[in-house]
Design an enzyme around this catalytic site. Structure first.
Site, PDB file in Angstrom:
ATOM      1  N   ARG A 234      -9.413  34.185  28.217  1.00  0.00           N
ATOM      2  CA  ARG A 234      -9.192  32.502  27.045  1.00  0.00           C
ATOM      3  C   ARG A 234      -7.924  32.096  27.177  1.00  0.00           C
ATOM      4  O   ARG A 234      -7.200  32.538  26.691  1.00  0.00           O
ATOM      5  CB  ARG A 234      -9.805  33.091  25.694  1.00  0.00           C
ATOM      6  CG  ARG A 234     -11.252  33.039  25.716  1.00  0.00           C
ATOM      7  CD  ARG A 234     -12.393  31.951  26.543  1.00  0.00           C
ATOM      8  NE  ARG A 234     -13.761  32.538  26.723  1.00  0.00           N
ATOM      9  CZ  ARG A 234     -14.523  32.593  27.241  1.00  0.00           C
ATOM     10  NH1 ARG A 234     -13.797  32.331  28.446  1.00  0.00           N
ATOM     11  NH2 ARG A 234     -15.708  32.708  27.254  1.00  0.00           N
ATOM     12  N   ASP A 258      -6.649  30.348  34.914  1.00  0.00           N
ATOM     13  CA  ASP A 258      -7.873  30.422  34.986  1.00  0.00           C
ATOM     14  C   ASP A 258      -8.835  29.190  33.780  1.00  0.00           C
ATOM     15  O   ASP A 258      -9.658  29.100  33.409  1.00  0.00           O
ATOM     16  CB  ASP A 258      -9.222  31.841  35.418  1.00  0.00           C
ATOM     17  CG  ASP A 258     -10.134  30.739  36.138  1.00  0.00           C
ATOM     18  OD1 ASP A 258     -10.399  29.690  36.827  1.00  0.00           O
ATOM     19  OD2 ASP A 258     -11.143  31.665  35.811  1.00  0.00           O
ATOM     20  N   GLU A 263      -8.068  23.347  27.441  1.00  0.00           N
ATOM     21  CA  GLU A 263      -8.949  23.235  28.316  1.00  0.00           C
ATOM     22  C   GLU A 263     -10.062  21.780  28.564  1.00  0.00           C
ATOM     23  O   GLU A 263     -10.509  21.527  29.649  1.00  0.00           O
ATOM     24  CB  GLU A 263      -9.539  24.025  29.017  1.00  0.00           C
ATOM     25  CG  GLU A 263     -10.556  25.607  29.195  1.00  0.00           C
ATOM     26  CD  GLU A 263     -10.726  26.413  29.668  1.00  0.00           C
ATOM     27  OE1 GLU A 263     -10.552  27.309  30.180  1.00  0.00           O
ATOM     28  OE2 GLU A 263     -11.987  26.717  29.413  1.00  0.00           O
ATOM     29  N   HIS A 295     -10.922  27.383  35.410  1.00  0.00           N
ATOM     30  CA  HIS A 295     -12.264  28.167  34.095  1.00  0.00           C
ATOM     31  C   HIS A 295     -13.271  28.114  35.466  1.00  0.00           C
ATOM     32  O   HIS A 295     -14.233  28.668  35.186  1.00  0.00           O
ATOM     33  CB  HIS A 295     -12.639  27.319  33.554  1.00  0.00           C
ATOM     34  CG  HIS A 295     -13.331  28.478  32.181  1.00  0.00           C
ATOM     35  ND1 HIS A 295     -12.961  28.738  31.391  1.00  0.00           N
ATOM     36  CD2 HIS A 295     -14.631  30.378  32.546  1.00  0.00           C
ATOM     37  CE1 HIS A 295     -13.316  29.640  30.228  1.00  0.00           C
ATOM     38  NE2 HIS A 295     -13.763  30.719  31.692  1.00  0.00           N
TER      39      HIS A 295
END
Ligand code: NAD
Length: 329
Positions: A234, A258, A263, A295
């Site tokens: 996260r 990622d 985000e 993500h």
């Protein structure tokens, strides 16, 4: 089963559509993200089905309760975006998909390591331009390197298994060490030892108040110069400003992300025709040793099929029995 499916993308539609008949589901496909302004789109539905960047806070929950929602079904494992206390107070159930493919995320994390190390992304574009030189592409053998794994749950364990195959030395930190994993040669150590000895650090713990900004100026200071950091967990596990300073000083040699602190509103959308307003994110993109994916670590066919099936089974179980084995309390 009347379901308001928020943050619908084509892949969500494709994964859930084949299950509609067998689960007797009536799904309203909603493109918007769930947030206070969109909460009442759930009117007339028993269930709001949501994803990682939907905002399920007290305001949203209260608005959805007013229009008849009794269950929030997460299409993901993490539930850091849900105000569980507010849900409980309002009598709204919350279910999640605790495991859909730890392999998908683990393999992506290792993919980021390999790509950053051997610079596949730079080599690919260089060869396309007819430049076949090797300058700047020098990598290192993974064999014999020390990898620190923070969080050895379902995903962290798979990462350890893959890296064992590469011949890495693996250090691990978890609040609940796993004896079975330790028997495979993984060494559980405290965080300061892990920081001091790891050539590569990969994060697989959940986002909680304790893990927020786990990677900050202080922890970076305790790490090896040139360390590689991978975050597929996260975004807020990392203090982005501290990481940018460490990239500028050379403390961080490679960064694979990622997930990103800010985000939501950025990832999962096409912003290619816009000026991106997040200066911190844009700064991150300027470093040659930073690789960002949006993500997508979970995004394999197997994982998506499992997400859809478990989500529908969770909803049916909850509506029929008033609870679910995958309920989050
Ligand atoms: P899991 O619950 O199986 O494992 C998490 C592990 O972290 C557990 O062993 C737990 O004891 C440990 N942990 C908890 N607090 C800790 C702390 N303070 N320090 C160290 N360890 C701690 O979860 P999982 O399925 O392995 O998933 C891990 C995380 O990956 C999720 O929380 C989620 O945020 C993230 N994730 C990301 C994607 C993606 O697409 N990028 C997909 C799925 C999951």
């Amino acid at each position: 089963m009347k379901i308001a499916m928020f943050s619908t993308k084509p892949w969500v539609h494709q994964a859930f559509d084949p299950l509609v008949a067998s689960f007797h589901a009536d799904i309203t496909w909603l493109e918007p993200r769930l947030e206070p302004a969109t909460a009442t789109l759930a009117a007339g539905h028993e269930v709001a089905c949501v994803f990682v960047n939907d905002q399920i806070d007290a305001t949203v929950l209260a608005r959805m309760k007013d229009v008849g929602v009794g269950l929030v079904a997460l299409r993901c494992a993490g539930f850091n975006n849900v105000d569980l206390k507010a849900a409980s107070r309002l009598g709204i159930g919350v279910v999640r998909v605790p495991a859909y493919s730890p392999y998908a995320v683990a393999e992506h994390a290792v993919g980021l390591m390999l790509c950053l190390n051997r610079r596949f992304h730079r080599a690919w574009s260089r060869v396309l331009e007819g430049n076949f030189t090797l300058d700047g592409l020098l990598g290192f053998d993974l064999r014999g390197k020390t990898v620190g794994v923070v969080g050895t749950g379902k995903i962290g364990q798979v990462v350890c298994g893959i890296l064992n195959g590469f011949g890495c030395r693996i250090l691990a930190y978890d609040t609940y060490p796993n004896a079975v994993l330790a028997a495979t040669g993984v060494e559980y150590v405290d965080l300061s030892t892990l920081y001091a000895q790891s050539d590569i650090l990969t994060l697989h713990c959940p986002l909680t108040p304790e893990t927020r900004h786990l990677i900050d100026a202080e922890s970076l200071d305790a790490m090896r110069n040139g360390v590689m950091i991978i975050n597929t967990s996260r975004g807020p596990l990392i203090d982005t400003a501290a990481v940018i300073a460490a990239l500028k000083s050379g403390k961080i040699g490679y960064l694979g992300l990622d997930v990103y602190e800010e985000e939501h509103g950025l990832f999962f959308e096409d912003h290619s025709q816009e000026v991106i307003q997040d200066d911190v994110f844009v700064r991150l993109q300027t470093f040659p040793n930073v690789l960002i994916t949006a993500h997508q670590a979970f995004f394999t066919k197997e994982a998506v099929d499992n997400i859809a099936h478990t989500t529908m089974a969770n909803i049916r179980e909850y509506l029929e029995t008033g609870t679910s084995g995958n309920r989050v309390d």
